[in-house]
Write an enzyme that holds these catalytic residues in place. Structure first.
Site, PDB file in Angstrom:
ATOM      1  N   ASP A   8      55.917   3.492   0.683  1.00 56.99           N
ATOM      2  CA  ASP A   8      54.930   4.111  -0.226  1.00 56.99           C
ATOM      3  C   ASP A   8      55.585   4.961  -1.327  1.00 56.99           C
ATOM      4  O   ASP A   8      56.173   6.009  -1.031  1.00 56.99           O
ATOM      5  CB  ASP A   8      53.956   4.996   0.554  1.00 56.99           C
ATOM      6  CG  ASP A   8      53.289   4.277   1.726  1.00 56.99           C
ATOM      7  OD1 ASP A   8      53.887   3.344   2.284  1.00 56.99           O
ATOM      8  OD2 ASP A   8      52.165   4.677   2.099  1.00 56.99           O
ATOM      9  N   HIS A  68      44.339   4.125   0.257  1.00 53.63           N
ATOM     10  CA  HIS A  68      44.051   4.702  -1.067  1.00 53.63           C
ATOM     11  C   HIS A  68      43.797   3.635  -2.140  1.00 53.63           C
ATOM     12  O   HIS A  68      43.769   3.964  -3.331  1.00 53.63           O
ATOM     13  CB  HIS A  68      45.204   5.609  -1.514  1.00 53.63           C
ATOM     14  CG  HIS A  68      45.309   6.873  -0.712  1.00 53.63           C
ATOM     15  ND1 HIS A  68      44.330   7.837  -0.711  1.00 53.63           N
ATOM     16  CD2 HIS A  68      46.269   7.315   0.141  1.00 53.63           C
ATOM     17  CE1 HIS A  68      44.685   8.832   0.094  1.00 53.63           C
ATOM     18  NE2 HIS A  68      45.855   8.535   0.635  1.00 53.63           N
ATOM     19  N   HIS A 175      52.188   3.923   5.566  1.00 50.43           N
ATOM     20  CA  HIS A 175      51.137   4.962   5.587  1.00 50.43           C
ATOM     21  C   HIS A 175      51.621   6.306   6.129  1.00 50.43           C
ATOM     22  O   HIS A 175      51.232   7.339   5.595  1.00 50.43           O
ATOM     23  CB  HIS A 175      49.894   4.529   6.370  1.00 50.43           C
ATOM     24  CG  HIS A 175      48.851   5.601   6.498  1.00 50.43           C
ATOM     25  ND1 HIS A 175      48.135   6.075   5.424  1.00 50.43           N
ATOM     26  CD2 HIS A 175      48.432   6.331   7.572  1.00 50.43           C
ATOM     27  CE1 HIS A 175      47.296   7.030   5.834  1.00 50.43           C
ATOM     28  NE2 HIS A 175      47.465   7.210   7.123  1.00 50.43           N
TER      29      HIS A 175
END
Ligand code: FE2
Ligand code: FE2
Length: 257
Positions: A8, A68, A175
């Protein structure tokens, strides 16, 4: 072949790090394909035109997303433009965007699947059944199947690894933004790791200024999250795939400042 998977990417500084360093990292590890999770690339929440362009122009072949996905409305435009961006496949039928993509590199056809966990996360369709159905659908149309399982609970991610062992080429977790030390080839031949980590600021609480999160735990009062402006560290994995069998032969964790 070697495949680089990047955890991420957090905010503008994370995207800048990718712009500056990705091509060198791909060269260093001989990676000819690259998957990047971009769900936090637009100011920490979601993805926008600028952040997706930054990641794609730097050399991402596919961007995966997560919980998201729909935080920034730009995402609908990106889906309309058919950019190589995948959102979790287990959103309800009819949701904008695609849950998987097959990329033909000329040498191999690579399917990238995004899935979202349900433990302490959105209450979507079952990611296990969704993965099973998708793999049945794509397995004769591709050589390599890569699964980004965006989930909170280590148990859910480990269970997915074993569930897809021998069916997917590789399954990795995203995540949680913290790299785990359990990378391995599972008994059925799939490469697996519970958490590949993040590309975000050091000395932060999973990307956010640590003082804000500590205060939240001390007071139980929510404050506006701000991304830490500390230097960026990249976390990810290198997958080595046999050119003839298309099976994973190695998985290596990387961490680069
Ligand atoms: Fe994230
Ligand atoms: Fe997430």
């Amino acid at each position: 072949m070697n495949i680089l998977v990047v955890g991420d990417v957090i905010g503008q500084a994370g995207v800048k790090f990718i712009r500056d360093k990705l091509s060198g990292i791909k060269k260093l590890y001989g990676a000819s394909f690259c998957v990047i999770n971009g769900e936090n690339s637009a100011n920490g929440n979601g993805i926008n035109v600028e952040s997706s362009q930054g990641l794609l122009l730097a050399g991402a072949d596919v961007i995966t997303l997560g919980n998201h996905t729909f935080d920034k409305s730009d995402v609908y435009k990106l889906f309309d433009e058919k950019l190589p961006i995948v959102r979790p496949a287990n959103y309800p039928p009819g949701t904008a965007g695609e849950g998987y993509l097959i990329i033909d590199t000329g040498a191999v056809k690579i399917c990238v699947i995004s899935l979202l966990g349900r433990v302490n996360l959105n209450n979507l369709d079952c990611p296990f059944r969704c993965a099973q159905e998708l793999i049945l659908k794509v397995k004769d149309r591709c050589d390599i199947i890569l699964v980004d399982f965006h989930a909170e609970a280590t148990s859910e991610k480990i269970a997915m690894g074993y569930f897809l062992d021998g069916k997917a080429t590789a399954v990795w977790g995203t995540h949680t933004h913290v790299q785990t030390a359990d990378e391995r080839i599972l008994p059925g031949g799939s490469a697996y790791i519970t958490g590949i980590g993040m590309t975000g600021p050091v000395n932060s609480v999973i990307g956010v200024k640590k003082e804000i999160i500590i205060s939240k735990f001390l007071t139980n009062i929510h404050q506006k999250f701000e991304i830490s402006d500390n230097p960026i560290n990249l976390n990810g994995i290198i997958l080595t795939i046999d050119d003839k069998t298309h099976k994973a032969t190695a998985i290596e964790r990387i961490s680069i400042s």
